[in-house]
Design a protein around this motif. Structure first.
Motif, PDB file in Angstrom:
ATOM      1  N   ASP A  73      31.662 -59.713 107.909  1.00 58.30           N
ATOM      2  CA  ASP A  73      30.912 -58.405 106.588  1.00 58.30           C
ATOM      3  C   ASP A  73      31.926 -58.144 105.825  1.00 58.30           C
ATOM      4  O   ASP A  73      32.928 -58.642 105.609  1.00 58.30           O
ATOM      5  CB  ASP A  73      30.980 -56.937 107.357  1.00 58.30           C
ATOM      6  CG  ASP A  73      29.857 -56.904 108.412  1.00 58.30           C
ATOM      7  OD1 ASP A  73      28.815 -57.445 107.731  1.00 58.30           O
ATOM      8  OD2 ASP A  73      29.778 -55.594 108.879  1.00 58.30           O
ATOM      9  N   THR A  95      28.598 -49.580 111.476  1.00 60.34           N
ATOM     10  CA  THR A  95      28.615 -50.998 110.344  1.00 60.34           C
ATOM     11  C   THR A  95      29.581 -50.105 109.192  1.00 60.34           C
ATOM     12  O   THR A  95      30.126 -50.540 108.912  1.00 60.34           O
ATOM     13  CB  THR A  95      27.903 -51.762 109.748  1.00 60.34           C
ATOM     14  OG1 THR A  95      26.654 -50.224 110.430  1.00 60.34           O
ATOM     15  CG2 THR A  95      27.314 -52.465 111.371  1.00 60.34           C
ATOM     16  N   THR A  96      28.658 -49.015 108.441  1.00 57.60           N
ATOM     17  CA  THR A  96      29.430 -48.595 107.041  1.00 57.60           C
ATOM     18  C   THR A  96      29.466 -47.394 106.584  1.00 57.60           C
ATOM     19  O   THR A  96      29.670 -47.257 105.481  1.00 57.60           O
ATOM     20  CB  THR A  96      27.728 -49.195 106.796  1.00 57.60           C
ATOM     21  OG1 THR A  96      26.632 -48.696 106.268  1.00 57.60           O
ATOM     22  CG2 THR A  96      28.234 -51.034 105.737  1.00 57.60           C
ATOM     23  N   THR A 140      30.442 -50.592 100.785  1.00 56.33           N
ATOM     24  CA  THR A 140      29.950 -49.774 101.014  1.00 56.33           C
ATOM     25  C   THR A 140      31.465 -49.116 101.317  1.00 56.33           C
ATOM     26  O   THR A 140      31.250 -48.111 101.082  1.00 56.33           O
ATOM     27  CB  THR A 140      29.607 -49.929 102.832  1.00 56.33           C
ATOM     28  OG1 THR A 140      30.135 -50.730 103.418  1.00 56.33           O
ATOM     29  CG2 THR A 140      28.389 -50.676 102.202  1.00 56.33           C
ATOM     30  N   GLN A 141      32.750 -49.478 101.474  1.00 57.68           N
ATOM     31  CA  GLN A 141      33.474 -48.510 101.415  1.00 57.68           C
ATOM     32  C   GLN A 141      34.434 -48.828 100.368  1.00 57.68           C
ATOM     33  O   GLN A 141      36.350 -49.344 101.115  1.00 57.68           O
ATOM     34  CB  GLN A 141      34.081 -48.780 102.879  1.00 57.68           C
ATOM     35  CG  GLN A 141      33.675 -47.426 103.969  1.00 57.68           C
ATOM     36  CD  GLN A 141      32.401 -47.738 104.388  1.00 57.68           C
ATOM     37  OE1 GLN A 141      32.287 -48.298 104.391  1.00 57.68           O
ATOM     38  NE2 GLN A 141      31.422 -46.654 104.628  1.00 57.68           N
ATOM     39  N   PRO A 171      33.106 -55.008 103.830  1.00 60.18           N
ATOM     40  CA  PRO A 171      33.600 -54.216 103.668  1.00 60.18           C
ATOM     41  C   PRO A 171      34.081 -53.141 102.663  1.00 60.18           C
ATOM     42  O   PRO A 171      33.413 -52.188 102.838  1.00 60.18           O
ATOM     43  CB  PRO A 171      34.892 -53.346 105.109  1.00 60.18           C
ATOM     44  CG  PRO A 171      35.605 -54.674 105.002  1.00 60.18           C
ATOM     45  CD  PRO A 171      34.926 -55.403 104.554  1.00 60.18           C
ATOM     46  N   GLY A 211      35.459 -55.825 108.133  1.00 62.25           N
ATOM     47  CA  GLY A 211      34.391 -55.275 109.001  1.00 62.25           C
ATOM     48  C   GLY A 211      33.593 -55.096 109.820  1.00 62.25           C
ATOM     49  O   GLY A 211      34.383 -55.056 110.144  1.00 62.25           O
ATOM     50  N   HIS A 212      32.633 -54.448 109.984  1.00 57.50           N
ATOM     51  CA  HIS A 212      31.869 -54.253 111.646  1.00 57.50           C
ATOM     52  C   HIS A 212      32.215 -55.596 112.306  1.00 57.50           C
ATOM     53  O   HIS A 212      32.808 -55.193 113.579  1.00 57.50           O
ATOM     54  CB  HIS A 212      30.499 -53.867 110.939  1.00 57.50           C
ATOM     55  CG  HIS A 212      29.809 -53.925 112.536  1.00 57.50           C
ATOM     56  ND1 HIS A 212      30.271 -52.304 113.852  1.00 57.50           N
ATOM     57  CD2 HIS A 212      28.848 -54.778 113.076  1.00 57.50           C
ATOM     58  CE1 HIS A 212      29.834 -53.318 114.786  1.00 57.50           C
ATOM     59  NE2 HIS A 212      28.321 -53.552 114.348  1.00 57.50           N
TER      60      HIS A 212
END
Ligand code: AMP
Length: 934
Positions: free
Chosen positions: A465, A396-397, A470-471, A467, A460-461
């Motif tokens: 999500d 996921t991240t 986290t990124q 993203p 995202g995942h």
């Protein structure tokens, strides 16, 4: 090298031992073509010893070793002289450096985020070369440019283009010179350019339009719904279509694909040809298949045909639980079954493709296991194409530095020396070239090969999500980054291959197909090319009637074959003794033991023309020295298998000691049996507890594959089980775990207690049309128990008794207590009762614990309707074994108004004690208690 020659060579050499790479290179060139090296070198090489009859690789390696030895000797160091020869050396070293390390400076990351150090070996200055030398001509050794020499400037450009463009080829870890040369030839001769025709380019564009178009459509129509979008890795679609088309053109008849959920909907619609309207229905919650449980859309498999210039290729996308990477051995097993059915041992007719995530391929041990299996006799399939959809975000991240320790996520592939082609996902033409090379390599060398599709994940995942949380840096770039479709359409427009109008038309056409709910794959064809018909096996249950009997004459004939030892095949004295006994069993002098019964069952199956396949860590001999299906010649080590010599035209008998793995071997055999309904396929755990390491396969495939996906599986699993004082681990196969998984008649759990029972149980699994998994608690000490013997007559009935009633001639009316049990404890109860000279206890064996044979048990209990005490006796602790999962079945069978009690070990965290003395005490106590009448 003879002393004199070496001396002469050294005297005339300009080189130090440290330059052996150059000498190797030069010598290889000389072997390819003696004119390719200077006269001076030719003279030296001509003087080298020749080994008559040996191939070039051998001669070369022998001499290479000599050079290596030489290189270690400091006294022989000579300095490279200045001048033309020295530069020539450096040029060849430069070529070598690009071959080895070019990939480290290749343009692989579409987002440009990879921070990669400059590789010193790739700098001209590192080789004492400079742009001032660009106009000078040099011999280019084996560099596959179609010419012998090149100007350094041109060579440098060619090297950069070949090795530092959109393909980063890692292959110099391969030791086979032939394979290395082959890969060099393929990459260098075209300088890593695909050189596609206009038509091919259009096909690639169409693939990207479909990849992008479907995701956009789903995103707009079902906002927020989970679809595990492919976006960013769009090139996977043209890659797969190229792979299938090329495979079909080269003669493949079937392709089996395994992948996790990312991009799966896209593959289903845009490669497999699943009708988009069906997918939309699934998003809307509709489903037309009536399965007991069904599965979410991104786990679904699919089957179709795909037309290629070589004819129709059947495509099968394997059903897949969320457990990442476990589908790989399943796919490979399915491919092996299809190859076996087609009598193709080279892998040409069926192609496996496994699609991995970047952190999963590095993180999940099952990947290593399948690489390890890839050339092993029992499991090889002529190579697998392994594609990594490398979107640079783990699961996921996670960032790559947290998900692996190696430079690339694909490093594990080097364990089998697989070539690895890293390719920039934003350059679809490079993707096509990498794909072609990968497939051709697999077909040529029958080995695994990896394509690392370096791309990104646009969302995202899943689609709910965010993203950027986290990124943040990556997604700042992703948001601005044009799609692969946009980039490629712009390229084709700017080079004049298409017009902007054409690109728009193609996009609109694809959307129209989706609007109309039409298949989007031009090559899709209705399914006709698959190689097996499952209809005879559909709709059956475990208690179906079937032809059971086998004549005594036939059994005798087969028994004689099973016991036959060729005279010129000396075996170990212990094996000889065993076979002498088997001869006596065959002639009726002795009752049959377990090993003989098992072998006889296999003989009867191959005699019917059906296949028997057994794998396991000790399958040939049997963990406990009982099977001996493979006889090892004590003089020359050769192997003889009596079961391969049953009759002309018999079914194949394949028994293989497996690689030392449980999870991937069991998954492989699951794949095998879900693709092959005929014959008997067995996986044997060395000890039953070893199956613990394969629990995911039981949970997510074996016990529930039919209910989730409608896929039948007739796999048999032999799990040695029994309390014999071998401690906590090797006592229990964890019967309770299998019983806990039982529902919907999903699988059978059996504990046969006699050789006739194992014979008939194994035959039943083949002769009866139902195909469902069979979990067997198989014995250890019973293999040699004097009471565990059977006659040919008992086998000849063909009946597997799900319940076995009292066998001693006791007065049933005098019985006050009935003991139910399964497995080896039966014999302990029987012997103790005989010693006690008891008549008031009857012992009933439940040989099939699931599906529970209610009617058969009730029929046996007819004689005991007066009895008030019923007990279930087991060796296992109370929280284990059959007690918790099966007591309701026993209770339902006993007469109304009576009650059932438990006798066995008390509940325990460990399966068994580790002390023999305690074990013996416990065992005796439970037997005594079971036989005590209150
Ligand atoms: P495949 O060759 O795996 O694509 O399968 C072709 C067709 O055979 C499928 O669409 C199913 O209808 C049927 N089939 C394949 N495997 C199984 C199985 N294990 N159980 C029942 N039907 C199967």
């Amino acid at each position: 090298m003879p002393e004199g020659t070496m001396k002469a060579w050294l005297e005339s050499s300009h080189l130090s031992g440290g330059n052996t790479a150059y000498i190797e290179e030069l010598y290889e060139s000389y072997l390819d073509n003696s004119q390719s090296v200077s006269e001076q070198w030719r003279e030296i090489f001509q003087e080298l010893p020749k080994i008559e009859g040996a191939d070039v690789e051998y001669r070369h390696s022998a001499i290479r070793d000599e050079f290596r030895e030489l290189a270690k000797q400091p006294s022989r160091q000579v300095v490279v002289s200045s001048g033309a020869d020295a530069k020539q050396v450096k040029v060849l070293q430069l070529i070598n450096a690009f071959r080895f390390r070019g990939h480290q400076n290749a343009n692989l990351d579409p987002l440009g985020l990879w921070l990669r150090d400059k590789v010193r070996d790739l700098q001209l200055s590192h080789h004492d070369l400079s742009e001032n030398d660009f106009d000078k001509d040099f011999n280019i050794g084996s560099f596959a440019a179609g010419q012998e020499s090149m100007k350094l400037g041109d060579l440098h450009k060619a090297l950069k283009k070949t090795y530092c463009g959109s393909i980063g080829a890692e292959y110099m870890h391969i030791t086979s010179t032939e394979e290395k040369r082959w890969l060099q030839q393929r990459l260098e001769s075209v300088q890593s350019s695909a050189n596609l025709s206009k038509e091919q380019k259009l096909d690639v564009l169409k693939g990207l339009i479909s990849a992008d178009g479907l995701e956009k459509y789903l995103g707009a129509k079902f906002p927020g719904a989970k679809r595990f979008s492919l976006e960013g890795g769009d090139s996977l679609i043209p890659m797969l279509k190229e792979l299938i088309t090329r495979a079909g053109t080269h003669g493949a008849k079937e392709v089996v694909i395994g992948m996790a959920h990312r991009g799966r909907l896209n593959v289903l619609v845009n490669v497999m040809g699943k009708n988009p309207s069906k997918l939309f229905d699934e998003f809307g919650g509709k489903h037309d298949e009536v399965l007991t449980s069904g599965d979410v859309k991104y786990h679904q498999g699919y089957s179709s045909d795909f037309v290629t210039p070589g004819g129709n290729v059947h495509l099968a996308l394997a059903f897949n639980p969320s457990h990442l990477e476990i589908v790989n051995p399943v796919v490979i097993g399915s491919v092996r079954a299809r190859l076996d059915r087609r009598n193709c041992d080279q892998g040409d007719l069926v192609l496996p493709i496994t699609i991995h995530g970047d952190s999963a391929i590095a993180g999940q041990g099952v990947v290593q296991e399948t690489f390890n299996m890839s050339q092993a006799r029992a499991f090889k399939v002529g190579g697998t194409i392994r594609i990594v959809v490398n979107n640079q975000v783990g699961f996921t991240t996670s960032n790559p530095q947290d998900t692996r320790s190696g430079e690339y996520c694909t490093d594990i592939a080097k364990m089998v020396q697989a070539p690895i082609l890293h390719v920039n996902g934003d350059d679809p033409e490079a993707v096509v070239l990498a794909t072609q090379i990968a497939l051709d390599y697999r077909n040529e060398f029958k080995r695994d090969v990896v394509i690392d599709l370096v791309c990104y994940r646009r969302h995202g995942h899943n689609e709910a999500d965010e993203p950027s949380a986290t990124q943040p840096l990556m997604y700042k770039i992703v948001k601005k980054h044009p799609t692969p479709r946009q980039l490629y359409a712009d390229k084709l427009i700017s080079e004049g291959s298409i017009t902007a109008g054409q690109a728009d038309e193609l996009t609109a056409y694809y959307r129209k197909l989706l609007d109309e709910g039409q298949c989007t794959v031009e090559q899709w064809r209705p399914m006709t090319a698959h190689s097996v018909d499952w209809t005879p096996f559909l709709g059956h249950d475990w208690d179906d009637e079937y032809e059971k009997e086998i004549s005594i004459d036939k059994l005798k004939e087969l028994a004689a074959k099973v016991a036959k030892l060729p005279e010129d095949h000396p075996v170990h004295s212990r094996v000889k003794k065993l076979y002498d006994d088997r001869k006596k069993m065959a002639s009726g002098e002795k009752l049959l033991d377990w090993g003989m019964a098992e072998n006889l069952a296999y003989a009867s199956i191959v005699d019917m023309g059906q296949r028997v396949r057994i794998t396991g860590q000790d399958a040939g001999r049997g963990t406990f020295f009982h099977r001996h299906a493979v006889l090892h010649n004590q003089e020359d080590g050769s192997a003889y298998m009596p079961l391969k010599h049953v009759r002309e035209g018999q079914g194949p008998f394949d028994v293989h000691d497996s690689v030392l793995s449980e999870v991937s071997v069991l998954a492989f055999e699951y794949g095998y049996t879900t693709a092959e309904p005929a014959g008997l396929t067995i996986w044997e755990a060395q000890f039953g507890d070893f199956a613990n390491c394969a629990q995911v396969v039981f949970d997510q495939f074996i016990s529930s594959g039919e209910q989730k996906w409608g896929r039948l599986c007739g796999l048999t699993m032999l799990l040695p089980h029994g309390y014999e004082g071998q401690g906590p681990e090797h006592s229990s196969a964890r019967l309770e775990r299998y019983l806990q998984l039982c529902a919907d008649h999903n699988m059978q759990v059996c504990i046969p207690s006699t050789p006739a029972q194992v014979f008939n149980m194994l035959r039943r699994q083949v002769v009866r049309p139902m195909r469902r998994p069979l979990v067997v608690m198989s014995p250890k000490s019973l293999l040699r128990h004097p009471l565990a013997v059977s006659s040919l007559e008992e086998m000849s009935t063909g009946v597997f008794h799900n319940v076995i009633g009292e066998i001693d001639d006791i007065d049933k009316k005098a019985v006050e207590k009935v003991v139910f049990c399964s497995g080896k404890v039966y014999y302990e109860l029987l012997e103790q009762r005989r010693r006690n000279e008891q008549e008031n206890v009857a012992i009933i064996r439940i040989e099939q614990l699931y599906p529970f044979p209610e009617k058969e048990l009730q029929a046996v209990l007819e004689d005991y309707q007066h009895v008030k005490q019923f007990v279930w006796c087991q060796e296992e602790p109370q929280n284990q074994g059959a007690w918790y999962c099966s007591q309701h079945h026993f209770r339902a069978a006993i007469p109304a108004g009576t009650y059932l009690t438990y006798t066995g070990r008390k509940a325990s965290a460990a399966p068994a004690v580790g002390y023999m003395s305690v074990h013996v005490k416990e065992q005796q106590a439970l037997v005594n208690e079971a036989l005590t009448v209150e």
